[in-house]
Motif scaffolding. Structure first.
Motif, PDB file in Angstrom:
ATOM      1  N   GLN A   1       0.665  -1.057  -0.039  1.00  0.00           N
ATOM      2  CA  GLN A   1       0.194  -0.048  -0.065  1.00  0.00           C
ATOM      3  C   GLN A   1       0.844   1.404   0.011  1.00  0.00           C
ATOM      4  O   GLN A   1       0.664   2.112  -0.616  1.00  0.00           O
ATOM      5  CB  GLN A   1      -0.735   0.052   1.287  1.00  0.00           C
ATOM      6  CG  GLN A   1      -1.858  -1.091   1.203  1.00  0.00           C
ATOM      7  CD  GLN A   1      -2.723  -1.289   2.253  1.00  0.00           C
ATOM      8  OE1 GLN A   1      -2.906  -0.286   3.384  1.00  0.00           O
ATOM      9  NE2 GLN A   1      -3.365  -2.242   2.809  1.00  0.00           N
TER      10      GLN A   1
ATOM     11  N   GLU B   1       1.097   4.023  -3.084  1.00  0.00           N
ATOM     12  CA  GLU B   1       1.029   5.555  -2.701  1.00  0.00           C
ATOM     13  C   GLU B   1       2.138   6.297  -3.546  1.00  0.00           C
ATOM     14  O   GLU B   1       1.880   7.123  -4.190  1.00  0.00           O
ATOM     15  CB  GLU B   1       0.948   5.706  -1.467  1.00  0.00           C
ATOM     16  CG  GLU B   1       1.077   7.203  -0.975  1.00  0.00           C
ATOM     17  CD  GLU B   1      -0.193   7.800  -0.358  1.00  0.00           C
ATOM     18  OE1 GLU B   1      -0.465   9.047  -0.314  1.00  0.00           O
ATOM     19  OE2 GLU B   1      -1.150   7.010  -0.376  1.00  0.00           O
TER      20      GLU B   1
ATOM     21  N   LYS C   1      -1.573  10.969   7.051  1.00  0.00           N
ATOM     22  CA  LYS C   1      -1.425   9.921   5.989  1.00  0.00           C
ATOM     23  C   LYS C   1      -0.376   9.089   6.652  1.00  0.00           C
ATOM     24  O   LYS C   1      -0.521   7.633   6.780  1.00  0.00           O
ATOM     25  CB  LYS C   1      -0.883  10.498   4.664  1.00  0.00           C
ATOM     26  CG  LYS C   1      -0.542   9.474   3.660  1.00  0.00           C
ATOM     27  CD  LYS C   1      -1.910   8.540   3.258  1.00  0.00           C
ATOM     28  CE  LYS C   1      -2.657   9.231   2.601  1.00  0.00           C
ATOM     29  NZ  LYS C   1      -3.735   8.400   1.902  1.00  0.00           N
TER      30      LYS C   1
ATOM     31  N   ASN D   1       1.908   6.241  -7.498  1.00  0.00           N
ATOM     32  CA  ASN D   1       1.088   7.316  -8.001  1.00  0.00           C
ATOM     33  C   ASN D   1       1.149   8.665  -8.033  1.00  0.00           C
ATOM     34  O   ASN D   1       0.908   9.570  -8.779  1.00  0.00           O
ATOM     35  CB  ASN D   1      -0.529   6.862  -7.279  1.00  0.00           C
ATOM     36  CG  ASN D   1      -1.075   5.571  -7.571  1.00  0.00           C
ATOM     37  OD1 ASN D   1      -0.696   5.114  -8.558  1.00  0.00           O
ATOM     38  ND2 ASN D   1      -1.697   5.228  -6.526  1.00  0.00           N
ATOM     39  N   LYS D   2       2.136   9.137  -7.116  1.00  0.00           N
ATOM     40  CA  LYS D   2       2.569  10.527  -6.818  1.00  0.00           C
ATOM     41  C   LYS D   2       4.042  10.832  -7.577  1.00  0.00           C
ATOM     42  O   LYS D   2       4.574  12.031  -7.625  1.00  0.00           O
ATOM     43  CB  LYS D   2       2.658  10.784  -5.281  1.00  0.00           C
ATOM     44  CG  LYS D   2       1.178  10.856  -5.082  1.00  0.00           C
ATOM     45  CD  LYS D   2       1.148  11.214  -3.667  1.00  0.00           C
ATOM     46  CE  LYS D   2      -0.393  11.137  -2.986  1.00  0.00           C
ATOM     47  NZ  LYS D   2      -0.323  11.290  -1.488  1.00  0.00           N
TER      48      LYS D   2
ATOM     49  N   TYR E   1      -0.814   4.933   8.000  1.00  0.00           N
ATOM     50  CA  TYR E   1      -0.142   3.348   7.659  1.00  0.00           C
ATOM     51  C   TYR E   1       0.315   2.994   8.937  1.00  0.00           C
ATOM     52  O   TYR E   1       0.536   1.792   9.184  1.00  0.00           O
ATOM     53  CB  TYR E   1       1.022   4.067   6.812  1.00  0.00           C
ATOM     54  CG  TYR E   1       0.493   4.305   5.151  1.00  0.00           C
ATOM     55  CD1 TYR E   1      -0.139   3.024   4.516  1.00  0.00           C
ATOM     56  CD2 TYR E   1       0.632   5.585   4.682  1.00  0.00           C
ATOM     57  CE1 TYR E   1      -0.159   3.258   3.251  1.00  0.00           C
ATOM     58  CE2 TYR E   1       0.267   5.473   3.392  1.00  0.00           C
ATOM     59  CZ  TYR E   1      -0.152   4.444   2.564  1.00  0.00           C
ATOM     60  OH  TYR E   1      -0.755   4.540   1.169  1.00  0.00           O
TER      61      TYR E   1
END
Length: 291
Positions: A83, A87, A143, A90-91, A147
């Motif tokens: 996960q 993250e 964020k 994607n960035k 996690y």
């Protein structure tokens, strides 16, 4: 310990830590209700293993049952690692290959992990933050905390507990298995989802139940621990008794009534109606003629 008492708990923990073999098994079986809800199945396993390993204390026995728990711990941590990597992918598209290398390295590390230090959440979170900073990915504190909360924790996850306490002193392990009724503030709708600290979203709950629930939705929590419905209703009835016994302080009385109404409403909504506001409405109607 019908009512939790620290002196009794300490004596009980010392008693457990001094026993081995058949004596330990009998003590664990006989006193199973004195252990935390979430750890009773583990206690039963330890009781079953004790006669087979008569030379081992309760901490050492954790090592004899740890393999299946370590496998589950690895799976949970690997899932969060994936996960985290997704993250960043994607960035930071242009650094996808390097992020995949980080992901594979962390998965390999967890695959070979055996001891408590190898599974440290802080180690993984620190590495994740460093990688994000390296590729200019902005991660909010919320964020990062999300996690961190997803990673197995010894207070909440039985797998992490087994890994941590198999190398601790037997008294320390026994203390962590015993019920702890220290009151804590429980968010009906988890704070991580609602950021709601209003008193209508709060209950006083013992630390054991609070830890057992985690962020689980209340309707699911009640399926796992159906006795909690009775406990919650008793909690409100006890507050109503306080209200009745405190007839002179109208401000305090109205505050308690308002709290009961709002908390019951939140519970009714968040448990799909399984804990109903009706019990409060009826009790208020019964009392109204006495005013």
């Amino acid at each position: 310990m019908v009512n939790f008492d620290w002196e009794e708990a300490e004596a009980f923990a010392k008693n457990i830590s001094a026993k081995k073999g058949d004596e330990l098994a009998e003590t664990l079986h006989t006193n199973i209700n004195e252990f935390q809800y979430s750890k009773r199945k583990l206690v039963e396993k330890l009781a079953g293993a004790a006669p087979k390993f008569p030379e081992k204390n309760i901490s050492e026995l954790l090592g004899t049952v740890s393999e299946e728990y370590i496998d589950k711990l690895r799976k949970k941590q690997k899932n969060v690692i994936c996960q985290m990597a997704d993250e960043l992918k994607n960035k930071a598209h242009s650094h996808r290959a390097a992020i995949i290398d980080w992901q594979n390295f962390q998965i390999d590390r967890i695959t070979n992990a055996k001891d408590e230090g190898d599974f440290k959440n802080s180690r993984l979170i620190k590495s994740f933050i460093s990688l994000a900073e390296k590729y200019n990915v902005n991660l909010t504190d919320r964020k990062i905390n999300t996690y961190n909360n997803r990673l197995p924790n010894s207070k909440r996850d039985i797998e992490a507990f087994v890994v941590k306490y198999q190398r601790r002193k037997p008294y320390e392990t026994a203390c962590e298995l015993i019920k702890n009724t220290t009151p804590t503030l429980e968010h009906i709708i988890p704070f991580s989802k609602s950021e709601n600290n209003n008193y209508g979203n709060l209950l006083l709950m013992c630390s054991d139940c609070n830890s057992a629930r985690g962020n689980t939705k209340y309707s699911e929590f009640l399926n796992l621990f159906p006795e909690m419905r009775h406990n919650i209703n008793k909690y409100f009835k006890d507050i109503e008794k306080l209200v009745q016994n405190n007839r002179n302080d109208l401000k305090l009385k109205n505050m308690y009534k308002s709290y009961i109404r709002d908390a019951k409403t939140t519970l009714n909504q968040y448990t799909d109606g399984r804990i109903s506001i009706e019990t409060v409405k009826k009790s208020q109607k019964k009392r109204s003629p006495k005013k």
